[in-house]
Design a protein around this motif. Structure first.
Motif, PDB file in Angstrom:
ATOM      1  N   ASP A 233     -35.143  -2.672  49.759  1.00 10.02           N
ATOM      2  CA  ASP A 233     -36.034  -1.761  50.199  1.00 10.02           C
ATOM      3  C   ASP A 233     -37.459  -2.039  50.157  1.00 10.02           C
ATOM      4  O   ASP A 233     -38.548  -1.729  50.822  1.00 10.02           O
ATOM      5  CB  ASP A 233     -35.545  -0.510  49.641  1.00 10.02           C
ATOM      6  CG  ASP A 233     -34.244   0.224  50.124  1.00 10.02           C
ATOM      7  OD1 ASP A 233     -33.685  -0.398  50.829  1.00 10.02           O
ATOM      8  OD2 ASP A 233     -34.070   1.281  49.602  1.00 10.02           O
ATOM      9  N   ALA A 234     -37.960  -2.487  48.933  1.00 12.49           N
ATOM     10  CA  ALA A 234     -39.309  -2.610  48.639  1.00 12.49           C
ATOM     11  C   ALA A 234     -39.864  -3.515  49.358  1.00 12.49           C
ATOM     12  O   ALA A 234     -40.871  -3.669  49.894  1.00 12.49           O
ATOM     13  CB  ALA A 234     -39.395  -2.952  47.095  1.00 12.49           C
ATOM     14  N   TYR A 235     -39.031  -4.635  49.803  1.00 13.05           N
ATOM     15  CA  TYR A 235     -39.702  -5.847  50.345  1.00 13.05           C
ATOM     16  C   TYR A 235     -39.882  -5.347  51.778  1.00 13.05           C
ATOM     17  O   TYR A 235     -40.841  -5.911  52.463  1.00 13.05           O
ATOM     18  CB  TYR A 235     -38.669  -7.179  50.456  1.00 13.05           C
ATOM     19  CG  TYR A 235     -38.299  -7.820  49.156  1.00 13.05           C
ATOM     20  CD1 TYR A 235     -39.264  -8.313  48.491  1.00 13.05           C
ATOM     21  CD2 TYR A 235     -37.271  -7.221  48.350  1.00 13.05           C
ATOM     22  CE1 TYR A 235     -38.951  -8.868  46.994  1.00 13.05           C
ATOM     23  CE2 TYR A 235     -36.706  -7.745  47.112  1.00 13.05           C
ATOM     24  CZ  TYR A 235     -37.971  -8.410  46.412  1.00 13.05           C
ATOM     25  OH  TYR A 235     -37.626  -9.218  45.160  1.00 13.05           O
ATOM     26  N   ARG A 236     -39.157  -4.741  52.463  1.00 10.15           N
ATOM     27  CA  ARG A 236     -39.255  -4.137  53.741  1.00 10.15           C
ATOM     28  C   ARG A 236     -40.521  -3.448  53.961  1.00 10.15           C
ATOM     29  O   ARG A 236     -41.558  -3.431  54.680  1.00 10.15           O
ATOM     30  CB  ARG A 236     -38.101  -3.302  54.204  1.00 10.15           C
ATOM     31  CG  ARG A 236     -36.766  -3.888  54.320  1.00 10.15           C
ATOM     32  CD  ARG A 236     -35.695  -3.287  54.871  1.00 10.15           C
ATOM     33  NE  ARG A 236     -34.517  -3.868  55.070  1.00 10.15           N
ATOM     34  CZ  ARG A 236     -33.513  -3.874  54.224  1.00 10.15           C
ATOM     35  NH1 ARG A 236     -33.568  -2.886  53.191  1.00 10.15           N
ATOM     36  NH2 ARG A 236     -32.243  -4.475  54.224  1.00 10.15           N
ATOM     37  N   VAL A 237     -41.003  -2.690  52.779  1.00  8.58           N
ATOM     38  CA  VAL A 237     -42.224  -1.740  52.967  1.00  8.58           C
ATOM     39  C   VAL A 237     -43.399  -2.661  52.785  1.00  8.58           C
ATOM     40  O   VAL A 237     -44.479  -2.531  53.428  1.00  8.58           O
ATOM     41  CB  VAL A 237     -41.864  -0.614  51.569  1.00  8.58           C
ATOM     42  CG1 VAL A 237     -43.366  -0.081  51.507  1.00  8.58           C
ATOM     43  CG2 VAL A 237     -41.072   0.376  51.990  1.00  8.58           C
ATOM     44  N   ILE A 238     -43.259  -3.670  51.838  1.00  6.34           N
ATOM     45  CA  ILE A 238     -44.226  -4.557  51.663  1.00  6.34           C
ATOM     46  C   ILE A 238     -44.628  -5.408  52.714  1.00  6.34           C
ATOM     47  O   ILE A 238     -45.930  -5.555  53.188  1.00  6.34           O
ATOM     48  CB  ILE A 238     -43.804  -5.684  50.327  1.00  6.34           C
ATOM     49  CG1 ILE A 238     -43.980  -4.562  48.783  1.00  6.34           C
ATOM     50  CG2 ILE A 238     -45.186  -6.487  50.147  1.00  6.34           C
ATOM     51  CD1 ILE A 238     -43.510  -5.393  48.041  1.00  6.34           C
ATOM     52  N   ALA A 239     -43.513  -5.750  53.457  1.00  7.77           N
ATOM     53  CA  ALA A 239     -43.580  -6.893  54.779  1.00  7.77           C
ATOM     54  C   ALA A 239     -44.612  -5.711  55.794  1.00  7.77           C
ATOM     55  O   ALA A 239     -45.284  -6.289  56.387  1.00  7.77           O
ATOM     56  CB  ALA A 239     -42.557  -7.126  55.152  1.00  7.77           C
ATOM     57  N   ALA A 240     -43.919  -4.621  55.840  1.00  4.58           N
ATOM     58  CA  ALA A 240     -44.549  -3.669  56.993  1.00  4.58           C
ATOM     59  C   ALA A 240     -45.665  -3.405  56.922  1.00  4.58           C
ATOM     60  O   ALA A 240     -46.540  -3.221  57.921  1.00  4.58           O
ATOM     61  CB  ALA A 240     -43.469  -2.427  57.013  1.00  4.58           C
ATOM     62  N   GLY A 241     -46.188  -3.353  55.436  1.00  2.00           N
ATOM     63  CA  GLY A 241     -47.838  -2.925  55.431  1.00  2.00           C
ATOM     64  C   GLY A 241     -48.543  -4.093  55.378  1.00  2.00           C
ATOM     65  O   GLY A 241     -49.844  -3.752  55.444  1.00  2.00           O
ATOM     66  N   ALA A 242     -48.174  -5.152  55.195  1.00  2.00           N
ATOM     67  CA  ALA A 242     -49.206  -6.146  55.178  1.00  2.00           C
ATOM     68  C   ALA A 242     -50.255  -6.542  56.338  1.00  2.00           C
ATOM     69  O   ALA A 242     -51.302  -6.901  56.108  1.00  2.00           O
ATOM     70  CB  ALA A 242     -48.381  -7.395  55.065  1.00  2.00           C
ATOM     71  N   GLY A 243     -49.535  -6.173  57.189  1.00  2.00           N
ATOM     72  CA  GLY A 243     -50.509  -6.285  58.700  1.00  2.00           C
ATOM     73  C   GLY A 243     -51.611  -5.337  58.713  1.00  2.00           C
ATOM     74  O   GLY A 243     -52.840  -5.943  59.177  1.00  2.00           O
ATOM     75  N   THR A 244     -51.835  -4.285  58.009  1.00  2.00           N
ATOM     76  CA  THR A 244     -52.768  -3.340  57.587  1.00  2.00           C
ATOM     77  C   THR A 244     -53.738  -3.810  56.850  1.00  2.00           C
ATOM     78  O   THR A 244     -54.895  -3.590  56.750  1.00  2.00           O
ATOM     79  CB  THR A 244     -52.199  -1.849  57.807  1.00  2.00           C
ATOM     80  OG1 THR A 244     -51.481  -1.483  58.740  1.00  2.00           O
ATOM     81  CG2 THR A 244     -53.418  -0.869  57.753  1.00  2.00           C
TER      82      THR A 244
END
Length: 293
Positions: A233-244
């Motif tokens: 779960d945490a990896y998906r959140v970290i990856a999703a927000g990296a672009g911003t």
């Protein structure tokens, strides 16, 4: 003949250390000798050489009482560093609190994995900004700051207690001028972009949480351990927000569970982040991954 009413001799360092070691060994502690030494040295304010050079050193009753209570807590399953209230990490002494994970040596693998890239960024730009998600004690961010004088870091944690602990650690280490911490649900209240995003996120599956030893499950905060149904779960959140929140030439470094490498790579690839490097811990297990766009 008159009775001998002279006071009993005070317990000495060597005897107290031997008794602590005996009790911990009898209790099944695999690290009984080390735990006994750490406890006795901490509460008696002595060093290892003192027990060798001056084992007859007298200890007062209050000190002995503190040692006996610490041994009792250790026998009850409390990790020795929870009893002491601190843990050494990357050469830094970090204070612990109930809201923080106890930093482990394996996490030093993450620090070492990202350092070459961060040193390169600092050399090119003259500065380096770091976002530490799930900062806990501040271990990863503070270790990086200690190695990179040009760097600044912001720690993020959902727990206000963890944020206080990380801030206190930075202050004690003289790094408070380059470290700030905020309460935030991952990127929720984070602003700006960073040269690096680092994290030792929760990655144990919810099912595995029930199988953790009492020393972990009973003392480390579950918020810092439970990674959801598949541990990702945490990896998906970290990856999703990296672009911003990541500079285009920046990096993301994460600690992983020993069997998660392929799945974590896929989670980051889904957001356009490719694997730059991977590192194994001292036991040879996959432990840290570094990504970039």
């Amino acid at each position: 003949m008159a009775e001998d009413d002279s006071p009993a001799s005070a317990p000495d360092l060597g005897t107290v250390l031997a008794e602590a070691r005996r009790r911990l060994k009898a209790g099944g502690g695999g690290e009984a000798a080390l735990d006994a030494r750490l406890i006795v040295e901490h509460f008696s304010k002595t060093q290892r050489i003192d027990a060798l050079r001056d084992p007859a050193l007298s200890l007062d009753a209050q000190t002995v009482g503190h040692i006996e209570e610490a041994v009792r807590l250790r026998l009850a399953g409390m990790p020795v560093h929870r009893i002491l209230g601190y843990r050494e990490f990357y050469g830094l002494r970090l204070g612990l609190s109930p809201e923080t994970l106890e930093p482990r040596p394996d996490t030093e693998t993450l620090v070492e994995a990202v350092l070459p890239d961060l040193a390169g960024i600092a050399a090119r730009k003259g500065a380096c900004s770091i976002l530490d998600l799930g900062t806990g004690t501040g271990a990863v961010a503070l270790a990086l700051l200690s190695a990179l004088p040009q760097a600044r870091a912001r720690g993020v944690d959902l727990s206000a207690g963890a944020v206080r602990t990380a801030t206190d650690n930075a202050d004690r280490l003289g790094l408070d001028g380059r470290f700030t911490a905020i309460v935030s649900d991952w990127y929720g209240d984070v602003t700006g972009v960073y040269d690096a995003i680092v994290s030792n996120p929760p990655y144990i599956t919810s099912r595995e949480m029930g199988d953790l030893p009492v020393e972990v499950a009973g003392h480390d905060p579950h918020l810092a351990l439970d990674g959801g149904a598949d541990g990702l779960d945490a990896y998906r959140v970290i990856a999703a927000g990296a672009g911003t929140h990541l500079e285009r030439d920046g990096i993301v470094g994460v600690e992983i569970g020993s069997r998660q490498k392929t799945d974590v790579i896929a989670a980051f690839a889904a957001h356009g982040l490719r694997l730059r490097s991977a590192a194994r811990d001292l036991a040879g297990h996959d432990r840290a991954l570094v990504f970039g766009f």
